[in-house]
Design a protein around this motif. Structure first.
Motif, PDB file in Angstrom:
ATOM      1  N   LYS A  71       0.826  -1.205   0.000  1.00 46.55           N
ATOM      2  CA  LYS A  71       0.000   0.000   0.000  1.00 46.55           C
ATOM      3  C   LYS A  71       0.863   1.259   0.000  1.00 46.55           C
ATOM      4  N   ASP A  72       0.237   2.354  -0.454  1.00 46.33           N
ATOM      5  CA  ASP A  72       0.973   3.607  -0.564  1.00 46.33           C
ATOM      6  C   ASP A  72       0.029   4.761  -0.241  1.00 46.33           C
ATOM      7  N   GLY A  73       0.557   5.975  -0.292  1.00 42.85           N
ATOM      8  CA  GLY A  73      -0.253   7.155  -0.082  1.00 42.85           C
ATOM      9  C   GLY A  73      -0.761   7.289   1.339  1.00 42.85           C
ATOM     10  N   ALA A  74      -1.926   7.917   1.487  1.00 42.82           N
ATOM     11  CA  ALA A  74      -2.484   8.203   2.803  1.00 42.82           C
ATOM     12  C   ALA A  74      -2.777   6.932   3.594  1.00 42.82           C
ATOM     13  N   ALA A 117      12.589  -7.363 -24.412  1.00 43.14           N
ATOM     14  CA  ALA A 117      11.423  -6.675 -23.865  1.00 43.14           C
ATOM     15  C   ALA A 117      11.784  -5.244 -23.483  1.00 43.14           C
ATOM     16  N   THR A 118      10.756  -4.448 -23.211  1.00 40.44           N
ATOM     17  CA  THR A 118      10.929  -3.056 -22.803  1.00 40.44           C
ATOM     18  C   THR A 118      10.444  -2.889 -21.375  1.00 40.44           C
ATOM     19  N   TYR A 119      11.326  -2.371 -20.506  1.00 45.14           N
ATOM     20  CA  TYR A 119      10.908  -2.080 -19.137  1.00 45.14           C
ATOM     21  C   TYR A 119      10.217  -0.729 -19.127  1.00 45.14           C
ATOM     22  N   VAL A 120       9.033  -0.670 -18.514  1.00 46.97           N
ATOM     23  CA  VAL A 120       8.243   0.553 -18.456  1.00 46.97           C
ATOM     24  C   VAL A 120       8.182   1.031 -17.008  1.00 46.97           C
ATOM     25  N   ASP A 121       8.778   2.172 -16.751  1.00 47.76           N
ATOM     26  CA  ASP A 121       8.877   2.719 -15.395  1.00 47.76           C
ATOM     27  C   ASP A 121       7.545   3.308 -14.954  1.00 47.76           C
ATOM     28  N   ILE A 122       6.947   2.726 -13.936  1.00 50.53           N
ATOM     29  CA  ILE A 122       5.718   3.241 -13.349  1.00 50.53           C
ATOM     30  C   ILE A 122       6.034   3.983 -12.050  1.00 50.53           C
ATOM     31  N   TYR A 123       7.121   3.584 -11.417  1.00 55.43           N
ATOM     32  CA  TYR A 123       7.505   4.134 -10.113  1.00 55.43           C
ATOM     33  C   TYR A 123       7.693   5.648 -10.163  1.00 55.43           C
ATOM     34  N   THR A 124       8.492   6.113 -11.112  1.00 64.09           N
ATOM     35  CA  THR A 124       8.833   7.540 -11.159  1.00 64.09           C
ATOM     36  C   THR A 124       7.614   8.440 -11.336  1.00 64.09           C
ATOM     37  N   PRO A 125       6.745   8.201 -12.339  1.00 68.16           N
ATOM     38  CA  PRO A 125       5.587   9.093 -12.490  1.00 68.16           C
ATOM     39  C   PRO A 125       4.595   9.025 -11.337  1.00 68.16           C
ATOM     40  N   PHE A 126       4.496   7.860 -10.679  1.00 70.54           N
ATOM     41  CA  PHE A 126       3.576   7.748  -9.544  1.00 70.54           C
ATOM     42  C   PHE A 126       4.153   8.424  -8.300  1.00 70.54           C
ATOM     43  N   GLU A 127       5.458   8.302  -8.114  1.00 66.47           N
ATOM     44  CA  GLU A 127       6.092   8.801  -6.901  1.00 66.47           C
ATOM     45  C   GLU A 127       6.714  10.186  -7.077  1.00 66.47           C
ATOM     46  N   ASP A 128       6.487  10.802  -8.231  1.00 67.66           N
ATOM     47  CA  ASP A 128       7.028  12.132  -8.489  1.00 67.66           C
ATOM     48  C   ASP A 128       6.600  13.096  -7.379  1.00 67.66           C
ATOM     49  N   ASP A 129       7.557  13.944  -6.946  1.00 70.31           N
ATOM     50  CA  ASP A 129       7.262  14.884  -5.861  1.00 70.31           C
ATOM     51  C   ASP A 129       6.120  15.835  -6.217  1.00 70.31           C
ATOM     52  N   ALA A 130       5.934  16.090  -7.510  1.00 71.20           N
ATOM     53  CA  ALA A 130       4.883  17.009  -7.927  1.00 71.20           C
ATOM     54  C   ALA A 130       3.523  16.331  -7.986  1.00 71.20           C
ATOM     55  N   THR A 131       3.478  15.044  -7.714  1.00 69.87           N
ATOM     56  CA  THR A 131       2.228  14.283  -7.818  1.00 69.87           C
ATOM     57  C   THR A 131       1.781  13.809  -6.440  1.00 69.87           C
ATOM     58  N   ASN A 132       0.537  13.980  -6.148  1.00 71.37           N
ATOM     59  CA  ASN A 132      -0.029  13.429  -4.930  1.00 71.37           C
ATOM     60  C   ASN A 132      -0.471  12.011  -5.239  1.00 71.37           C
ATOM     61  N   ILE A 133       0.317  11.023  -4.824  1.00 75.84           N
ATOM     62  CA  ILE A 133       0.051   9.639  -5.221  1.00 75.84           C
ATOM     63  C   ILE A 133      -1.305   9.163  -4.720  1.00 75.84           C
ATOM     64  N   THR A 134      -1.779   9.699  -3.614  1.00 79.45           N
ATOM     65  CA  THR A 134      -3.083   9.292  -3.101  1.00 79.45           C
ATOM     66  C   THR A 134      -4.179   9.545  -4.133  1.00 79.45           C
ATOM     67  N   ALA A 135      -4.005  10.595  -4.947  1.00 81.78           N
ATOM     68  CA  ALA A 135      -5.001  10.933  -5.964  1.00 81.78           C
ATOM     69  C   ALA A 135      -5.003   9.947  -7.111  1.00 81.78           C
ATOM     70  N   LEU A 136      -4.000   9.061  -7.172  1.00 75.01           N
ATOM     71  CA  LEU A 136      -3.911   8.058  -8.234  1.00 75.01           C
ATOM     72  C   LEU A 136      -4.339   6.677  -7.757  1.00 75.01           C
ATOM     73  N   LEU A 137      -4.691   6.570  -6.470  1.00 71.87           N
ATOM     74  CA  LEU A 137      -4.986   5.265  -5.890  1.00 71.87           C
ATOM     75  C   LEU A 137      -6.445   5.139  -5.469  1.00 71.87           C
ATOM     76  N   ALA A 138      -6.931   3.905  -5.509  1.00 71.63           N
ATOM     77  CA  ALA A 138      -8.266   3.586  -5.017  1.00 71.63           C
ATOM     78  C   ALA A 138      -8.288   3.764  -3.498  1.00 71.63           C
ATOM     79  N   PRO A 139      -9.456   3.785  -2.880  1.00 70.56           N
ATOM     80  CA  PRO A 139      -9.549   3.974  -1.429  1.00 70.56           C
ATOM     81  C   PRO A 139      -8.773   2.939  -0.616  1.00 70.56           C
ATOM     82  N   ASP A 140      -8.486   1.759  -1.210  1.00 70.54           N
ATOM     83  CA  ASP A 140      -7.737   0.747  -0.463  1.00 70.54           C
ATOM     84  C   ASP A 140      -6.252   1.072  -0.384  1.00 70.54           C
ATOM     85  N   GLY A 141      -5.792   2.065  -1.152  1.00 74.52           N
ATOM     86  CA  GLY A 141      -4.382   2.438  -1.133  1.00 74.52           C
ATOM     87  C   GLY A 141      -3.464   1.440  -1.787  1.00 74.52           C
ATOM     88  N   ASP A 142      -4.051   0.400  -2.380  1.00 71.18           N
ATOM     89  CA  ASP A 142      -3.263  -0.722  -2.904  1.00 71.18           C
ATOM     90  C   ASP A 142      -3.340  -0.837  -4.418  1.00 71.18           C
TER      91      ASP A 142
END
Length: 269
Positions: free
Chosen positions: A178-181, A215-240
Motif C-alpha cells: 500500500k501507498d499514499g495516505a 522486452a521493454t521495461y516501463v517505469d511506473i515508479y517515477t511518475p507515480f512517486e514524483d514529488d509534484a504528484t499526490n500519489i493518493t489521488a492516483l490510488l483507489a480507497p484501499d491504497g493498494d
C-alpha cells in the motif's frame, strides 16, 4: 447404403464442428469475426490485480491502452485482459504452460504483450516488511525465484509467439504494497521505507529481466512517486490499487513506450 452412410458421416461431422464452436475453450464466433478484420492488432495483458482493475470501478489500463493505440494507429485493436487478482510469477508461468489455456491462446496471437507481475511474490512477507522488521535477507529466496520465473515467462512468450516479432512491455510498480495516505495510516515510517526499498529492488529485477530479453521495461515508479504528484489521488480507497486516474496514467505511459513500427501479428492458429 453408401449414400446414407455419407450423409450420416456428414451430419455427425457438422454436429462435432458446431459443438466445438459452442464450447467455452474454443474459438468463438466473435473471435472468428475479429480474426477476419483487416489490420487487427491483438494485445494481451498478463498480470495481477493491477492489470485486472481491482477496486478501480473503471476500464482498467489494458482497455484504456488499447483504445488509445487504436486511435493512434487508425486501425482496430483488440485486447484480452487476463489479469488475475493475487497472481504471482509462478502462477502466471503455470497458466502459460497449460495447453490450450486462455493465456496460452491469447499470447500466441498477440503482437503486443503487457506484463505486470511480481508484487504478489512477496505477499507472505507483507507484515514483516510493512512493520519495518524485514531485512533484504528475509525475501532473498523470493527474489531468486522471481528472477528465474521472469526469465521463463519471457522465454515461454517467445515460444508461444513462434519467435515472431513481438512487443513486450514489462511494467514495474509504484509500490508492491500500500501507498499514499492509507500507508501513512497503517504502516510505521520504517515500514514505509522498507516497502519502498522492496519496490525498488523488485523493479530492478523486472528491468534486468527485460534488458536480458528483447522486452521493454516501463517505469511506473517515477511518475507515480514524483514529488509534484499526490500519489493518493492516483490510488483507489484501499491504497493498494490504481483508481481511474492511475490506470489512465499507466495506459499513457505504456502508449508512449510502444514502438511506432509495431504491427498487427499474423494469426497463429
Amino acid at each position: 447404403m453408401i449414400k446414407i452412410l455419407r450423409r450420416l458421416t456428414t451430419g455427425l461431422l457438422l454436429i462435432v464442428i458446431l459443438s466445438a464452436l459452442n464450447a467455452g475453450d474454443t474459438v468463438s464466433e466473435v473471435d472468428l469475426a475479429q480474426l477476419q478484420t483487416p489490420g487487427l492488432m491483438n494485445v494481451v495483458a498478463l498480470g495481477d490485480s493491477v492489470t485486472s482493475g481491482t477496486n478501480c470501478n473503471c476500464s482498467a489500463f489494458p482497455q484504456m491502452y488499447a483504445d488509445a493505440l487504436q486511435a493512434k494507429r487508425g486501425k482496430p485493436v483488440h485486447v484480452d485482459n487476463l489479469g488475475v487478482g493475487g497472481l504471482d510469477s509462478a502462477g502466471l508461468l503455470q497458466s502459460l504452460n497449460q495447453d490450450d489455456s486462455t493465456a496460452e491462446v491469447a499470447t500466441a496471437r498477440a503482437s503486443v504483450v503487457l506484463l505486470t507481475i511480481g508484487a504478489n511474490d512477496f505477499g507472505d512477507h507483507h507484515d514483516d516488511v510493512t512493520s519495518g522488521q524485514c531485512t533484504s535477507d528475509c525475501v532473498a529466496d523470493e527474489f531468486e525465484q522471481l528472477t528465474v520465473n521472469l526469465g521463463k515467462i519471457l522465454d515461454r512468450i517467445h515460444v508461444l509467439r513462434d519467435h515472431l516479432p513481438t512487443t513486450i512491455l514489462m511494467t514495474g510498480y509504484w509500490n508492491v504494497f500500500k501507498d499514499g495516505a492509507v500507508a501513512q495510516q497503517q504502516y510505521p515510517a520504517s515500514g514505509r521505507v522498507a516497502s519502498d526499498q522492496l519496490t525498488v529492488r523488485t523493479n530492478d529485477a523486472i528491468a534486468a529481466a527485460a534488458h536480458a530479453d528483447d522486452a521493454t521495461y516501463v517505469d511506473i515508479y517515477t511518475p507515480f512517486e514524483d514529488d509534484a504528484t499526490n500519489i493518493t489521488a492516483l490510488l483507489a480507497p484501499d491504497g493498494d490499487h490504481p483508481n481511474a486516474a492511475g490506470h489512465a496514467l499507466i495506459a499513457q505511459i505504456l502508449l508512449n513506450a510502444t514502438p511506432s513500427h509495431v504491427k498487427a501479428a499474423v494469426h497463429k492458429g
